[in-house]
Design a protein around this motif. Structure first.
Motif: not given
Length: 121
Positions: A88-97
């Motif tokens: 989930l953290d990886k997906k959040l980082l992708q969304i932030d990018e």
């Protein structure tokens, strides 16, 4: 055990989409060995749970390849809490990018609009 049309009715997912997910390796059906007169594929109740998991994951932005990486472990509860948080953290980082990229595009469009509105005729 259910046929694909029953899965479709219960989940609201079109038959073609269910077949695509199966071909993508997200789950498998099975044929009854004692029945040789048709090619019907039957699905267990766990497939309904997996289809709902896929719908939820897609709704929050996961790709099918990302879902494929974790679906079996997540569904079978073989993935621990720390690993779930990591996914989930990886997906959040992708969304932030993606948000940063969209803000940059928005800024460029606004500048272009400003220049057009203020150009001399």
């Amino acid at each position: 055990m259910k046929l694909i049309n029953q899965l479709s009715k219960e989940t609201g997912i079109p038959i073609g989409t269910i077949r695509f997910y199966e071909k993508s390796g997200l789950f498998n059906g099975e044929t009854k060995k004692e029945v040789t007169t048709n090619n019907y594929v039957y699905y267990g109740d766990e497939v309904i749970d997996k289809l709902r998991f896929i719908q939820m994951a897609k709704a929050v932005g996961f790709t099918l390849s990302e879902i494929k990486e974790v679906i079996d472990a997540w569904y079978k509860k073989e993935i621990n809490k720390k690993s779930k948080i990591k996914v989930l953290d990886k997906k959040l980082l992708q969304i932030d990018e993606k948000i940063k990229e969209l803000k940059a595009v928005k800024k460029q469009i606004a500048l272009c609009k400003f220049n057009i509105e203020n150009e001399a005729i």
